[in-house]
Design a protein around this motif. Structure first.
Motif, mmCIF file in Angstrom:
data_model
loop_
_atom_site.group_PDB
_atom_site.id
_atom_site.type_symbol
_atom_site.label_atom_id
_atom_site.label_comp_id
_atom_site.label_asym_id
_atom_site.label_seq_id
_atom_site.Cartn_x
_atom_site.Cartn_y
_atom_site.Cartn_z
ATOM 1 N N GLY A 178 1.081 -1.091 -0.327
ATOM 2 C CA GLY A 178 0.279 -0.091 -0.105
ATOM 3 C C GLY A 178 0.554 1.106 0.230
ATOM 4 O O GLY A 178 0.179 2.582 -0.253
ATOM 5 N N ARG A 179 1.943 0.897 -0.280
ATOM 6 C CA ARG A 179 2.856 2.231 -0.180
ATOM 7 C C ARG A 179 3.855 1.861 -1.100
ATOM 8 O O ARG A 179 4.626 1.108 -1.404
ATOM 9 N N GLY B 213 3.594 17.017 -0.289
ATOM 10 C CA GLY B 213 3.875 15.627 -0.315
ATOM 11 C C GLY B 213 2.215 14.702 -0.364
ATOM 12 O O GLY B 213 1.485 15.628 -0.601
ATOM 13 N N CYS B 214 2.513 13.592 -0.832
ATOM 14 C CA CYS B 214 1.578 13.056 -1.691
ATOM 15 C C CYS B 214 1.246 11.509 -1.004
ATOM 16 O O CYS B 214 2.019 11.340 -1.432
ATOM 17 N N GLU B 215 -0.494 11.249 -0.938
ATOM 18 C CA GLU B 215 -0.579 9.758 -0.563
ATOM 19 C C GLU B 215 -0.670 8.967 -1.753
ATOM 20 O O GLU B 215 -0.372 7.492 -1.178
ATOM 21 N N HIS B 216 -0.855 9.295 -2.862
ATOM 22 C CA HIS B 216 -0.751 8.692 -3.603
ATOM 23 C C HIS B 216 0.837 8.120 -4.169
ATOM 24 O O HIS B 216 0.670 7.000 -5.074
ATOM 25 N N GLY B 217 1.696 8.335 -3.250
ATOM 26 C CA GLY B 217 2.766 7.527 -3.236
ATOM 27 C C GLY B 217 3.706 6.860 -4.697
ATOM 28 O O GLY B 217 4.478 6.043 -4.578
ATOM 29 N N ALA C 14 -0.657 -4.208 -12.623
ATOM 30 C CA ALA C 14 -0.256 -4.575 -11.925
ATOM 31 C C ALA C 14 1.278 -3.467 -11.819
ATOM 32 O O ALA C 14 1.714 -3.278 -10.769
ATOM 33 N N LEU C 15 2.009 -3.410 -12.887
ATOM 34 C CA LEU C 15 2.708 -2.445 -12.634
ATOM 35 C C LEU C 15 2.104 -1.059 -11.975
ATOM 36 O O LEU C 15 3.131 -0.374 -11.265
ATOM 37 N N ALA C 16 1.218 -0.747 -12.550
ATOM 38 C CA ALA C 16 0.909 1.169 -11.381
ATOM 39 C C ALA C 16 0.246 0.024 -10.117
ATOM 40 O O ALA C 16 0.341 1.636 -9.766
ATOM 41 N N ARG C 17 0.001 -0.738 -9.654
ATOM 42 C CA ARG C 17 0.194 -0.763 -8.380
ATOM 43 C C ARG C 17 1.603 -0.782 -7.216
ATOM 44 O O ARG C 17 1.253 -0.197 -6.595
ATOM 45 N N GLY C 18 2.379 -1.082 -8.204
ATOM 46 C CA GLY C 18 3.153 -1.017 -7.799
ATOM 47 C C GLY C 18 3.629 0.293 -7.848
ATOM 48 O O GLY C 18 4.957 0.270 -7.159
ATOM 49 N N MET C 19 4.214 0.951 -9.232
ATOM 50 C CA MET C 19 4.692 2.227 -8.805
ATOM 51 C C MET C 19 3.897 3.438 -8.608
ATOM 52 O O MET C 19 4.219 4.279 -8.092
ATOM 53 N N GLU C 20 2.497 3.412 -8.675
ATOM 54 C CA GLU C 20 1.223 4.886 -7.978
ATOM 55 C C GLU C 20 0.533 3.388 -7.239
ATOM 56 O O GLU C 20 -0.251 3.942 -7.312
ATOM 57 N N ARG D 128 -1.218 4.482 -4.440
ATOM 58 C CA ARG D 128 -2.762 5.156 -3.994
ATOM 59 C C ARG D 128 -3.584 5.994 -4.888
ATOM 60 O O ARG D 128 -4.262 6.408 -4.295
ATOM 61 N N ALA D 129 -2.686 5.941 -6.196
ATOM 62 C CA ALA D 129 -3.665 7.015 -7.163
ATOM 63 C C ALA D 129 -4.733 5.783 -7.907
ATOM 64 O O ALA D 129 -5.200 4.810 -7.869
#
Length: 371
Positions: free
Chosen positions: A10-11, A78-82, A201-207, A209-210
């Motif tokens: 999640g981060r 700061g940005c929670e999207h991470g 899947a790639l987006a979930r790893g890179m971003e 919480r976006a």
């Protein structure tokens, strides 16, 4: 940071890196109870905190020849999207925090920003030009749903007839369709939705919480259907990781109704070099060496090049190839090379601007009131 650290779910990153301005550095010490190793193997969840910050001014100014704007609004620090690659991460060091996990978990918001903006726009001699909303951190990150600061800023800009551009990964921008539609009717707004990959899947790893890629494409569709010009921003393109998707992303954006598009190359300023390298080794271990090699190729042998004229597009054959691929695909899909300027002639200071003691304040339901 231990390169063997597991992924923190999640981060975007696993932990914090030292603040470059701090004269002291800390490191974990095993007291014999095994707590250090336990935390390394099973990192605990980290909650997001939101802290109000008194803004001295609303508008931030720049004179960079690489940017198409000279002023911006950043309601959040700061940005929670991470996003693991976010070029804004090093800015968290300016407030004594880490560009690592702190950047995406210890956030600041500016509750009185809309009132301050109204006063700044009311100053004698103020000359309007498009203001960029989201130049540093995302104006539609999760906190915006509760705080509504971005919406309050849009209300001020609408009252003054001030042009603006928005860059976001947040599908929540559709909540402000009513305001954006009225701004668009006067040719005052242009939106860029950042789409970096179509691979969820790639987006979930890179971003982590976006919004998902599909929801971002839906946002382009909803905005354009509502009369708001929205385009796709293919940034950052990361050599060897997502750049192979360039044409497919652009095609998906155009299919969703994108009226314009752009691209940008990965930037790794400051601490981001180490953070992104760590992320690659955790999430893409089989590709890490190749990706880092290509980044150095387009950055003159380093992982970053901050020179004007180079930092967004890179150098060398590989960077030139990405740019050429984008231009060819854009021409094939009918994406315009140049965009008409936004309107400036609507700008006017309202008869009732903002009293000197006016402040935005949070309502009990979490939304912001402007006056």
């Amino acid at each position: 940071m231990d390169t063997a650290s597991p992924v923190r779910r999640g981060r975007g990153v696993s932990g914090n890196v030292p603040n470059r301005f701090d004269p002291y550095a800390t490191e974990p010490f095993d007291d014999g109870w095994g707590s250090v190793e336990e935390e390394r193997l099973r990192p605990p969840a980290v909650a997001t905190t939101l802290t109000p910050e008194r803004a001295r001014s609303a508008l931030s100014w720049n004179d960079s020849p690489d940017l198409g704007f000279d002023r911006s609004l950043n309601p959040y620090r700061g940005c929670e999207h991470g996003c693991c690659y976010c070029y804004a991460r090093p800015s968290h060091a300016f407030v004594g925090l880490s560009p690592g996990l702190d950047f995406e978990t210890r956030l600041f918001f500016k509750p009185d920003m809309a009132a301050i903006l109204a006063r700044e726009l009311s100053r004698p001699g103020y000359a309007p030009r498009p203001v960029a909303l989201g130049a540093n951190t995302d104006p539609y990150q999760p906190a915006e749903r509760r705080l509504g600061i971005t919406r309050a800023l849009l209300e001020v800009l609408e009252r003054f007839g001030h042009p603006l551009t928005i860059v976001t990964k947040g599908a929540g921008i559709a909540r402000d369709l009513d305001l954006l539609r009225r701004l668009a009717e006067r040719d005052l707004v242009r939106v860029w939705i950042s789409v970096t990959t179509l691979d969820s899947a790639l987006a979930r790893g890179m971003e982590p919480r976006a919004a998902t890629p599909a929801r971002r494409l839906d946002a382009i569709r909803v905005l354009n259907a509502g009369g708001v010009p929205a385009g796709a921003l293919l940034a950052p393109m990361i050599p060897g990781l997502n750049d192979a998707e360039l044409e497919r992303i652009l095609e998906a954006g155009v299919a969703a109704g994108a009226t314009h598009a752009g691209w940008g190359l990965l930037r790794l300023p400051g601490e981001l070099r180490g953070l992104f390298t760590e992320w690659l080794r955790q999430h893409q271990p089989e590709r890490a060496r190749h990706v880092l090699s290509l980044i150095r190729e387009v950055r003159g042998g380093d992982l970053n090049d901050s020179r004007f004229g180079q930092r967004f597009s890179g150098q060398g054959p590989y960077a030139a190839m990405i740019g050429q691929r984008f231009r060819v695909a854009a021409k094939r899909l009918g994406v315009p090379e140049r965009l008409a300027p936004l309107a400036l002639h609507h700008f006017a200071v309202p008869d009732f601007a903002v009293p000197d003691d006016a402040r935005s304040s949070a309502r009990s339901d979490g939304q912001m009131t402007l006056f």
